[in-house]
Design a protein around this motif. Sequence first.
Motif, short mmCIF file in Angstrom:
data_model
loop_
_atom_site.label_atom_id
_atom_site.label_comp_id
_atom_site.label_asym_id
_atom_site.label_seq_id
_atom_site.Cartn_x
_atom_site.Cartn_y
_atom_site.Cartn_z
N GLY A 1 0.75 -1.24 -0.24
CA GLY A 1 0.13 -0.03 -0.04
C GLY A 1 0.88 1.32 -0.03
O GLY A 1 1.94 1.22 -0.38
N GLN A 2 0.31 2.37 0.34
CA GLN A 2 0.94 3.49 0.59
C GLN A 2 0.80 4.16 1.93
O GLN A 2 -0.35 3.90 2.66
N VAL A 3 1.83 4.89 2.34
CA VAL A 3 1.82 5.48 3.73
C VAL A 3 0.84 6.76 3.79
O VAL A 3 0.69 7.43 3.06
N GLY A 4 -0.20 6.85 4.71
CA GLY A 4 -0.90 7.67 5.25
C GLY A 4 -0.69 8.01 6.69
O GLY A 4 0.26 7.86 7.53
N GLY A 5 -1.38 9.46 6.98
CA GLY A 5 -1.28 9.77 8.31
C GLY A 5 -1.91 11.11 8.33
O GLY A 5 -2.23 11.78 7.46
N ASN A 6 -1.89 11.77 9.72
CA ASN A 6 -2.28 12.82 9.98
C ASN A 6 -1.41 14.34 9.24
O ASN A 6 -0.27 13.85 8.85
N ASP A 7 -1.91 15.16 8.73
CA ASP A 7 -1.15 16.42 8.23
C ASP A 7 -0.28 16.76 9.31
O ASP A 7 -0.40 16.82 10.44
N HIS A 8 1.08 17.25 8.52
CA HIS A 8 1.96 17.63 9.41
C HIS A 8 1.81 18.94 10.09
O HIS A 8 2.45 19.35 11.47
N GLU A 9 0.80 19.52 9.89
CA GLU A 9 0.22 21.04 10.55
C GLU A 9 -0.78 20.69 11.61
O GLU A 9 -1.19 21.74 12.29
N SER A 10 -1.46 19.64 11.56
CA SER A 10 -2.56 19.39 12.40
C SER A 10 -2.15 19.10 14.00
O SER A 10 -1.05 18.41 14.29
N LYS A 11 -2.68 19.75 14.69
CA LYS A 11 -2.64 19.78 16.29
C LYS A 11 -2.95 18.74 16.85
O LYS A 11 -2.74 18.51 18.13
N GLY A 12 -4.01 18.18 16.45
CA GLY A 12 -4.74 17.08 17.33
C GLY A 12 -4.86 15.88 16.42
O GLY A 12 -4.41 15.75 15.20
N GLY A 13 -5.42 14.90 17.11
CA GLY A 13 -5.50 13.51 16.25
C GLY A 13 -4.38 12.67 16.28
O GLY A 13 -3.59 12.64 17.41
#
Length: 236
Positions: free
Chosen positions: A79-91
């Motif tokens: 698959g491909q790597v995913g994740g929270n955006d680098h500027e998101s403060k929560g999550g």
Amino acid sequence: MCLPLVTIVLATVVVVVRNHECKDYVLLASDQSLIDMMKQYLHTSRRKECHRKTSNTGVTFVRWGKKGCPKESEIVYTGQVGGNDHESKGGGVNYLCLPNDPENGQHQSFNNDQVHGGEYELYYSHKPLGWSERMHNKEVPCAVCYQKRRSAVLMIPGRKTCYKGWNAEYNGYLMSDHVIYNKKEFACVDINAEPLDNKNGNENGALFYPLRTKCGSLRCPPYTNEVDVLCVVCTK
């Protein structure tokens, strides 16, 4: 010898012993032969049972930066790597290995986007030794792998080889998001990392930056100041 037969033999021995008229007696040669035969049966059956349990065990691990699994391990999915955006403060803070054949849910209108793609952030002066800056802004692939007959998996930061008794699955560089952005986990990215495809766009998302050491509270020696941080994934 089958189990019912062993049961009969055991019952026979018990009956003979209980019905024996003497309180003090010695085992005959034939009695000892039966006991030895039962011991051998139990030893063999337990060994086979142990082998079956061992052959059914295994561990899974993510190979970051590659589309396939190391030699002698099975691929669960790529698959491909995913994740929270680098500027998101929560999550969430961990990287995800998202399969290439997702089963998508229903469209929603609320605002809580936390699953973005992942990109390499590699500049001409900011990349691991041997890597090409042409990987900059390329999406990061991953593979979930299964290694049979293993019971533990361990990522060791700061080494490229495993300790004695452990088996190396792959080695690479320790990577995470940049220090000026929000926190991400540390991931061991394969030393021969590749891009997901040839698409090249600065879309950001969950970013992968190379890391380096900083002496001070980190003791040098044994560590060295401002160098790439190596890593290795080991199983046992």
